[in-house]
Scaffold this motif. Structure first.
Motif, PDB file in Angstrom:
ATOM      1  N   UNK A   1      -2.603  37.059  63.325  1.00 16.85           N
ATOM      2  CA  UNK A   1      -3.267  37.417  62.079  1.00 16.85           C
ATOM      3  C   UNK A   1      -2.233  37.906  61.068  1.00 16.85           C
ATOM      4  N   UNK A   2      -2.511  37.647  59.800  1.00 13.90           N
ATOM      5  CA  UNK A   2      -1.697  38.177  58.701  1.00 13.90           C
ATOM      6  C   UNK A   2      -0.201  37.899  58.904  1.00 13.90           C
ATOM      7  N   UNK A   3       0.130  36.640  59.108  1.00 18.50           N
ATOM      8  CA  UNK A   3       1.534  36.286  59.304  1.00 18.50           C
ATOM      9  C   UNK A   3       2.239  36.235  57.956  1.00 18.50           C
ATOM     10  N   UNK A   4       2.569  37.401  57.452  1.00 21.28           N
ATOM     11  CA  UNK A   4       3.238  37.526  56.161  1.00 21.28           C
ATOM     12  C   UNK A   4       4.529  38.298  56.350  1.00 21.28           C
ATOM     13  N   UNK A   5       5.396  38.198  55.355  1.00 27.18           N
ATOM     14  CA  UNK A   5       6.598  39.029  55.354  1.00 27.18           C
ATOM     15  C   UNK A   5       6.171  40.487  55.264  1.00 27.18           C
ATOM     16  N   UNK A   6       6.710  41.310  56.137  1.00 31.16           N
ATOM     17  CA  UNK A   6       6.352  42.720  56.124  1.00 31.16           C
ATOM     18  C   UNK A   6       5.240  43.083  57.073  1.00 31.16           C
ATOM     19  N   UNK A   7       4.756  42.126  57.845  1.00 37.57           N
ATOM     20  CA  UNK A   7       3.683  42.425  58.789  1.00 37.57           C
ATOM     21  C   UNK A   7       4.138  43.458  59.819  1.00 37.57           C
ATOM     22  N   UNK A   8       3.233  44.374  60.153  1.00 40.53           N
ATOM     23  CA  UNK A   8       3.485  45.357  61.197  1.00 40.53           C
ATOM     24  C   UNK A   8       2.381  45.307  62.219  1.00 40.53           C
ATOM     25  N   UNK A   9       1.530  46.344  62.198  1.00 41.08           N
ATOM     26  CA  UNK A   9       0.373  46.368  63.089  1.00 41.08           C
ATOM     27  C   UNK A   9       0.405  47.431  64.152  1.00 41.08           C
ATOM     28  N   UNK A  10       1.605  47.929  64.474  1.00 41.46           N
ATOM     29  CA  UNK A  10       1.730  48.951  65.514  1.00 41.46           C
ATOM     30  C   UNK A  10       2.572  50.103  64.980  1.00 41.46           C
ATOM     31  N   UNK A  11       2.058  51.315  65.155  1.00 35.41           N
ATOM     32  CA  UNK A  11       2.785  52.522  64.760  1.00 35.41           C
ATOM     33  C   UNK A  11       3.092  53.313  66.022  1.00 35.41           C
ATOM     34  N   UNK A  12       4.338  53.754  66.163  1.00 34.93           N
ATOM     35  CA  UNK A  12       4.778  54.454  67.364  1.00 34.93           C
ATOM     36  C   UNK A  12       5.498  55.749  67.012  1.00 34.93           C
ATOM     37  N   UNK A  13       5.315  56.745  67.863  1.00 33.33           N
ATOM     38  CA  UNK A  13       6.070  57.988  67.751  1.00 33.33           C
ATOM     39  C   UNK A  13       6.862  58.172  69.049  1.00 33.33           C
ATOM     40  N   UNK A  14       8.179  58.359  68.903  1.00 37.02           N
ATOM     41  CA  UNK A  14       9.085  58.501  70.044  1.00 37.02           C
ATOM     42  C   UNK A  14       9.797  59.840  69.980  1.00 37.02           C
ATOM     43  N   UNK A  15      10.091  60.417  71.145  1.00 42.35           N
ATOM     44  CA  UNK A  15      10.886  61.647  71.136  1.00 42.35           C
ATOM     45  C   UNK A  15      12.363  61.299  70.995  1.00 42.35           C
ATOM     46  N   UNK A  16      13.227  62.330  70.980  1.00 41.40           N
ATOM     47  CA  UNK A  16      14.662  62.142  70.752  1.00 41.40           C
ATOM     48  C   UNK A  16      15.274  61.195  71.783  1.00 41.40           C
TER      49      UNK A  16
END
Length: 565
Positions: A91-106
């Motif tokens: 879906x939404x195969x455009x430049x700038x596509x993301x879809x997943x946000x992640x938070x990682x420790x150090x």
């Protein structure tokens, strides 16, 4: 026979010199002592790895995400990394596509993740962490042809069975992989069109500059193409850029979701309507091409010290159609109560920028897409020339203080002298954090290797500048060049406290000569090892400064000479 041998050797040495000079192309290329001390975060678009480096280009830390970025990455005050990843959903195969946000420790351990990419919605380009721990998300929502026509879209401007509408979500992270939507704003609620008089949003854009003209622009599904979102915690406002429309927009975040869908409410009393727009008045019929100021811009943000009394905004002006990029700073017109002045029959001001940076080498600073600009606490500006993967820090006088070339490309990590291709080592954005930044508390910031295996650290081993305190030009001569015994260096004019330093081809310090009393100095180099040497002439005051024009190319003030056997 002897003359032939010497001539042959000269040709060999010249070829060797050119090769060595060309090799200094990756990592930290320039480093002035007045560059802001800090650590720069970036995620090359070709890799799932986020890098934190010092000014020498040495790695402080890395984080490995689930996929290539989509596209932004942030280091938070709690010491965690917040990044986006490009999901393979179809879906939404455009430049700038993301879809997943992640938070990682150090240490790179996954603490939280959130997916937003399906047939109807998808995160793209940017997110923005908020002071309360929530996150703003730039996203697309799909509308059908019939839904678009119902909003007054001209059917001739619908050449595909869908259209994508921009919107902004605010989410509150929950648990390990969930979030609650606490606020949202949708472009579809703020449209005006003069095609279908039966619709509620019918009207003239010239009378409604606070709205988006639904029939302006191209016929593609991605008709607006927002690419960045930023937040002002003092004004409680959001700023967004549109690449396709060459504009920036300010909207009110103090509204409720219901108010954000309307034309009233919030601190400004305008609901979710545009409070301020700038860059291309053609979009609301208040100007012509001669009035256009932005060209495919990215990364708008307020300059912190001017949050209330001036509200200064900095933006990377890509110049995608004019073919050169700049970093621009503007002051939006405000009334006595610090509200944006809405024009009547004219374009939003200002008509000129307060400050702009465009280097002498415009080709080396051009990026028709992505990119960004960060205001630093001392007034310096850090720019990311995104398509080239190049970072440049400049002071207010536009002197280049730090230049870094990312070695990470689509085909792997380059070494010195490797071939860079346009877009092959692109970076969406870079951000510099001071050593005092709260996120570093409790962590050992020990520099490791450079990303490239053959990094040059000469700029960090000597306390000399590579750029000027001013733009006054002072040329010098080196002769004979090449030489086998004696070298004469002659300055066009003499200044106090001037030093001459010599480095070998690897950037290693060789010798230093004070030249306070004369504009000419002769060096006995008979016993020096044969090879290529660099001469740097600096003047010492509060900090070392070079005597050469700020717009000069990298090697004008580091002229090389070749010594023969």
């Amino acid at each position: 026979m002897h003359q032939f041998y010497k001539h042959t050797l000269l040709l060999f040495i010249i070829l060797l010199s050119n090769t060595l000079i060309a090799q200094i192309t990756i990592g930290t290329i320039e480093y002035d002592s007045t560059a802001v001390d800090g650590y720069t975060l970036f995620n090359p678009n070709s890799t799932d790895t986020s890098y934190l480096i010092d000014n020498c280009g040495q790695i402080i830390n890395t984080w490995k995400g689930s996929a290539r970025p989509g596209l932004s990455v942030y280091f938070l005050e709690d010491g965690t990394l917040l990044r986006t990843s490009r999901m393979s959903t179809g879906f939404y195969e455009i430049a700038g596509k993301g879809g997943l946000i992640e938070k990682l420790d150090w240490n790179g351990n996954l603490l939280w993740s959130y997916e937003l990419c399906d047939a109807l919605n998808c995160q793209h380009h940017d997110i923005q962490p908020l002071p309360n721990g929530n996150i703003l998300i730039l996203a697309l929502e799909e509308k059908t042809v019939s839904e678009a026509i119902a909003e007054g879209r001209d059917p001739t401007k619908l050449n595909q069975p869908r259209i994508w509408m921009e919107y902004v979500l605010e989410i509150m992270p929950i648990g390990l992989d969930s979030a609650a939507i606490v606020w949202e704003w949708h472009v579809i609620d703020h449209l005006v069109q003069d095609f279908d008089s039966t619709q509620n949003n019918y009207g003239l854009i010239a009378d409604h500059c606070e709205l988006f003209d639904f029939n302006y622009g191209n016929n593609k599904p991605d008709w607006l193409h927002f690419n960045a979102v930023n937040y002002n915690p003092v004004l409680d406002q959001i700023i967004i850029t549109s690449r396709n429309w060459s504009e920036l927009y300010v909207i009110d975040h103090s509204t409720t979701t219901q108010e954000a869908a309307s034309h009233s409410g919030g601190n400004a009393g305008s609901g979710g309507d545009i409070l301020f727009r700038w860059g291309n008045p053609i979009t609301y019929q208040a100007g012509t091409a001669q009035n256009q100021m932005l060209f495919g811009p990215h990364d708008p943000q307020w300059i912190p010290d001017s949050f209330v009394n001036e509200g200064k905004i900095i933006v990377f002006n890509n110049g995608d159609t004019r073919l050169f990029s700049t970093v621009d700073i503007i002051t939006p017109p405000l009334d006595s109560t610090y509200n944006y002045i809405k024009p009547v029959g004219t374009a939003y001001g200002p008509t000129n920028v307060d400050w702009t940076f465009v280097p002498f080498d415009t080709a080396g600073f051009f990026s028709g897409r992505i990119s960004g600009a960060q205001p630093l606490p001392n007034g310096n500006i850090l720019a990311c020339v995104g398509a080239q993967g190049k970072f440049i820090e400049v002071d207010t006088l536009k002197n280049i203080l730090w230049k870094y070339q990312s070695p990470v490309t689509n085909s792997g990590i380059l070494g010195q002298g490797g071939t860079l291709t346009q877009g092959g080592n692109s970076v969406f954005r870079c951000t510099k954090y001071l050593p005092s930044y709260p996120g570093f508390s409790g962590h050992i910031l020990s520099p490791g290797n450079t990303i490239e295996s053959d990094g040059h650290l000469s700029y960090c081993s000597v306390s000399t500048s590579t750029k000027p305190a001013n733009t006054e030009k002072n040329s010098f001569k080196i002769y004979p060049n090449p030489t086998s015994s004696q070298l004469t260096i002659e300055l066009e004019k003499m200044e106090k406290n001037t030093d001459l330093s010599v480095f070998n081809a690897l950037g290693q310090y060789h010798a230093r000569y004070p030249i306070n009393q004369t504009n000419r100095i002769s060096l006995d180099c008979f016993n020096w090892p044969a090879g290529v040497y660099f001469v740097k002439i600096t003047r010492t005051c509060l900090a070392r400064k070079s005597l050469f024009n700020a717009n000069s190319s990298a090697f004008i003030h580091k002229q090389a000479f070749r010594k023969l056997f």
